[in-house]
Design an enzyme around this catalytic site. Sequence first.
Site, PDB file in Angstrom:
ATOM      1  N   GLN A 263       0.777  -1.242   0.000  1.00 28.24           N
ATOM      2  CA  GLN A 263       0.000   0.000   0.000  1.00 28.24           C
ATOM      3  C   GLN A 263       0.814   1.300   0.000  1.00 28.24           C
ATOM      4  OE1 GLN A 263      -3.357   2.444   2.573  1.00 28.24           O
ATOM      5  NE2 GLN A 263      -3.018   0.340   3.137  1.00 28.24           N
TER       6      GLN A 263
ATOM      7  N   THR B 282      13.526  -9.802 -11.489  1.00 30.20           N
ATOM      8  CA  THR B 282      14.717  -8.947 -11.330  1.00 30.20           C
ATOM      9  C   THR B 282      15.865  -9.682 -10.644  1.00 30.20           C
ATOM     10  OG1 THR B 282      13.723  -8.071  -9.331  1.00 30.20           O
ATOM     11  CG2 THR B 282      13.436  -6.793 -11.349  1.00 30.20           C
TER      12      THR B 282
ATOM     13  N   TYR C 211       4.414  -2.981   8.705  1.00 27.82           N
ATOM     14  CA  TYR C 211       3.099  -2.766   8.091  1.00 27.82           C
ATOM     15  C   TYR C 211       2.387  -1.624   8.821  1.00 27.82           C
ATOM     16  CZ  TYR C 211       3.340  -7.052   5.282  1.00 27.82           C
ATOM     17  OH  TYR C 211       3.692  -8.002   4.367  1.00 27.82           O
ATOM     18  N   GLU C 212       1.301  -1.186   8.222  1.00 26.11           N
ATOM     19  CA  GLU C 212       0.510  -0.059   8.713  1.00 26.11           C
ATOM     20  C   GLU C 212       0.422   0.044  10.247  1.00 26.11           C
ATOM     21  OE1 GLU C 212      -1.410   2.487   7.120  1.00 26.11           O
ATOM     22  OE2 GLU C 212      -1.736   3.083   9.191  1.00 26.11           O
TER      23      GLU C 212
ATOM     24  N   ASP D 145       0.657   3.833   5.986  1.00 20.93           N
ATOM     25  CA  ASP D 145       0.898   3.504   4.579  1.00 20.93           C
ATOM     26  C   ASP D 145       0.607   4.686   3.663  1.00 20.93           C
ATOM     27  OD1 ASP D 145       1.796   0.939   4.890  1.00 20.93           O
ATOM     28  OD2 ASP D 145      -0.166   0.019   4.744  1.00 20.93           O
TER      29      ASP D 145
ATOM     30  N   GLY E 235      -7.428  20.309  19.400  1.00 13.47           N
ATOM     31  CA  GLY E 235      -7.004  21.703  19.437  1.00 13.47           C
ATOM     32  C   GLY E 235      -7.455  22.405  20.701  1.00 13.47           C
ATOM     33  N   GLY E 236      -7.403  23.714  20.686  1.00 16.41           N
ATOM     34  CA  GLY E 236      -7.770  24.478  21.858  1.00 16.41           C
ATOM     35  C   GLY E 236      -9.276  24.696  21.984  1.00 16.41           C
TER      36      GLY E 236
HETATM   37  C1  LIG Z   1       5.870  -4.609   3.291  1.00 13.38           C
HETATM   38  C2  LIG Z   1       6.899  -5.658   3.645  1.00 13.38           C
HETATM   39  C3  LIG Z   1       6.790  -5.983   5.143  1.00 13.38           C
HETATM   40  C4  LIG Z   1       6.606  -6.902   2.805  1.00 13.38           C
HETATM   41  O1  LIG Z   1       7.597  -7.865   3.020  1.00 13.38           O
HETATM   42  P1  LIG Z   1       7.730  -9.112   2.010  1.00 13.38           P
HETATM   43  O2  LIG Z   1       6.400  -9.490   1.486  1.00 13.38           O
HETATM   44  O3  LIG Z   1       8.490 -10.165   2.713  1.00 13.38           O
HETATM   45  O4  LIG Z   1       8.492  -8.496   0.762  1.00 13.38           O
HETATM   46  P2  LIG Z   1      10.006  -7.972   0.637  1.00 13.38           P
HETATM   47  O5  LIG Z   1       9.982  -6.500   0.487  1.00 13.38           O
HETATM   48  O6  LIG Z   1      10.854  -8.516   1.740  1.00 13.38           O
HETATM   49  O7  LIG Z   1      10.447  -8.615  -0.752  1.00 13.38           O
HETATM   50  C5  LIG Z   1      10.467 -10.017  -0.871  1.00 13.38           C
HETATM   51  C6  LIG Z   1      11.427 -10.483  -1.898  1.00 13.38           C
HETATM   52  O8  LIG Z   1      10.847 -10.342  -3.199  1.00 13.38           O
HETATM   53  C7  LIG Z   1      11.858  -9.978  -4.088  1.00 13.38           C
HETATM   54  N1  LIG Z   1      11.261  -9.374  -5.279  1.00 13.38           N
HETATM   55  C8  LIG Z   1      10.416  -8.322  -5.357  1.00 13.38           C
HETATM   56  N2  LIG Z   1      10.094  -8.069  -6.628  1.00 13.38           N
HETATM   57  C9  LIG Z   1      10.726  -8.982  -7.391  1.00 13.38           C
HETATM   58  C10 LIG Z   1      10.786  -9.243  -8.782  1.00 13.38           C
HETATM   59  N3  LIG Z   1      10.123  -8.493  -9.655  1.00 13.38           N
HETATM   60  N4  LIG Z   1      11.550 -10.266  -9.202  1.00 13.38           N
HETATM   61  C11 LIG Z   1      12.236 -11.030  -8.342  1.00 13.38           C
HETATM   62  N5  LIG Z   1      12.226 -10.833  -7.002  1.00 13.38           N
HETATM   63  C12 LIG Z   1      11.473  -9.823  -6.540  1.00 13.38           C
HETATM   64  C13 LIG Z   1      12.686  -9.013  -3.281  1.00 13.38           C
HETATM   65  O9  LIG Z   1      13.926  -8.805  -3.889  1.00 13.38           O
HETATM   66  C14 LIG Z   1      12.772  -9.753  -1.967  1.00 13.38           C
HETATM   67  O10 LIG Z   1      13.772 -10.754  -2.052  1.00 13.38           O
HETATM   68  P3  LIG Z   1      14.878 -11.009  -0.878  1.00 13.38           P
HETATM   69  O11 LIG Z   1      14.109 -11.142   0.381  1.00 13.38           O
HETATM   70  O12 LIG Z   1      15.525 -12.270  -1.331  1.00 13.38           O
HETATM   71  O13 LIG Z   1      15.775  -9.839  -0.853  1.00 13.38           O
HETATM   72  C15 LIG Z   1       8.323  -5.128   3.330  1.00 13.38           C
HETATM   73  O14 LIG Z   1       8.445  -4.967   1.941  1.00 13.38           O
HETATM   74  C16 LIG Z   1       8.670  -3.824   3.993  1.00 13.38           C
HETATM   75  O15 LIG Z   1       8.944  -3.773   5.207  1.00 13.38           O
HETATM   76  N6  LIG Z   1       8.671  -2.719   3.247  1.00 13.38           N
HETATM   77  C17 LIG Z   1       9.071  -1.426   3.723  1.00 13.38           C
HETATM   78  C18 LIG Z   1       8.001  -0.781   4.562  1.00 13.38           C
HETATM   79  C19 LIG Z   1       6.672  -0.709   3.854  1.00 13.38           C
HETATM   80  O16 LIG Z   1       6.523  -0.123   2.820  1.00 13.38           O
HETATM   81  N7  LIG Z   1       5.658  -1.253   4.531  1.00 13.38           N
HETATM   82  C20 LIG Z   1       4.284  -1.043   4.187  1.00 13.38           C
HETATM   83  C21 LIG Z   1       3.785  -1.862   3.116  1.00 13.38           C
HETATM   84  S1  LIG Z   1       2.128  -1.379   2.870  1.00 13.38           S
END
Ligand SMILES: CC(C)(COP(=O)(O)OP(=O)(O)OC[C@H]1O[C@@H](n2cnc3c(N)ncnc32)[C@H](O)[C@@H]1OP(=O)(O)O)[C@@H](O)C(=O)NCCC(=O)NCCS
Length: 425
Positions: free
Chosen positions: A17, A74, A138-139, A168, A247-248
Amino acid sequence: MVKALEGVRILDFTHVQSGPTCTQLLAWFGADVIKVERPGVGDITRGQLVDVPEADSLYFTMLNHNKRSITIDTKNPEGKRVLEELIKICDVMVENFAPGALDRMGFSWERIQEINPRIILASIKGFGPGPYEDCKVYENVAQCTGGSASTTGFRDGLPLVTGSQIGDSGTGLHLALGIVTALFQRTHTGRGQKVSAAMQDAVLNLCRVKLRDQQRLAHGPLREYSQFGEGIEFGDAVPRAGNDSGGGQPGRILKCKGWETDPNAYIYFITQAPVWEKICDVIGEPDWKTHPDYAKPAARLPRLNAIFARIEQWTMTMDKFEAMNILNKYDIPCGPILSMKELAEDESLRATGTVVEVDHPVRGSYLTVGNPIKLSDSPTEVTRSPLLGEHTEEILREVLKFSDDKIEDILATGALGVTSKVAAE
Ligand SMILES: CC(C)(COP(=O)(O)OP(=O)(O)OC[C@H]1O[C@@H](n2cnc3c(N)ncnc32)[C@H](O)[C@@H]1OP(=O)(O)O)[C@@H](O)C(=O)NCCC(=O)NCCS
């Protein structure tokens, strides 16, 4: 009409998000937003809280309007090369992966600058540098660690998270401002820069009035908080203040007709000092205008519970819209508690494009929140979110200017999910 951000190309490497709300705003202002997603999977929200089987969820569609989607693995060498080509021709790259994920993929800030020194890299993380910098967030984690939860709810109840997605969407808004600011600075310097927004910081920024109150506590009780009038001592941290106004000008949520069965039959009522005399007349207490216990704001503070109980006797005699109409005639600030159903049906919100109906080829028509920021020279047309990888070939051909042969070769590697043009069609 040329849109405000027309000509700006965004490499949207965001998910869930926080990041998507930021890039959606930029797309609404006219930027060309290219969303990079993992082949076959895509943004995880496509499949979360599914209501219509086989269709992208509302969670996804409502955060990804006006974007194009390309699928790239990627972590695949060929996929990395395609991503590099996109980095070369984009103005901004936005990401909100877990800390370190972009580096592990081989795209550190240093590497990204080597590829394109003009690019702006905008990142959202849960925390800034410090003890929690490596945490996933997360949020609600942000709401809890940014000061919102400790100051939301009632004094004698649990800390509460709010329905507003301040962690978020709130951070997405902060990041969007950082991006356009960096784009503006680039017009002078010619250089890109790194823009970072931490969710904890964004929530704390939105809670700044509570940090104000934290410091006021050192100089005595917070007299506008209900607990002051109730004779309950303050501790060493800002307490939860229920529905007291921030507020006040003291305010409360008061019952209106129908509250016994309708969970939203309430109105927020503010006893703004300049209209106090009108309030006294409206509720039928004209003597309060001159009574020493009620005439001056300071005298009223210890008596807020009694005052609001009396005002509530009045609001309970009518529904929330009748109360709103009467109070507005006297410039008394108030607001009915509107349900999501009422907002979805609100004609004026639809007329301004804040609530929009969008058509989608798989799910059909649905409602969304349009652009809440209105620019007179850059109107927003909300278009549906892309299907997974819908624009993969289009981006290779029209944006990266790859030849048919090159496209065929890249697709054959499987790095973009589809293995041939035929399969992509
Ligand atoms: C939101 C969050 C908790 C989700 O965590 P998650 O689902 O485990 O996802 P990640 O961001 O860790 O990414 C997972 C993996 O997917 C991989 N990935 C993402 N897009 C990819 C693509 N197109 N191709 C290949 N790999 C990909 C990432 O490189 C990562 O790999 P790694 O763990 O081996 O380095 C985390 O991304 C986060 O803390 N983000 C920052 C704060 C944030 O924005 N939070 C709010 C979200 S609403």
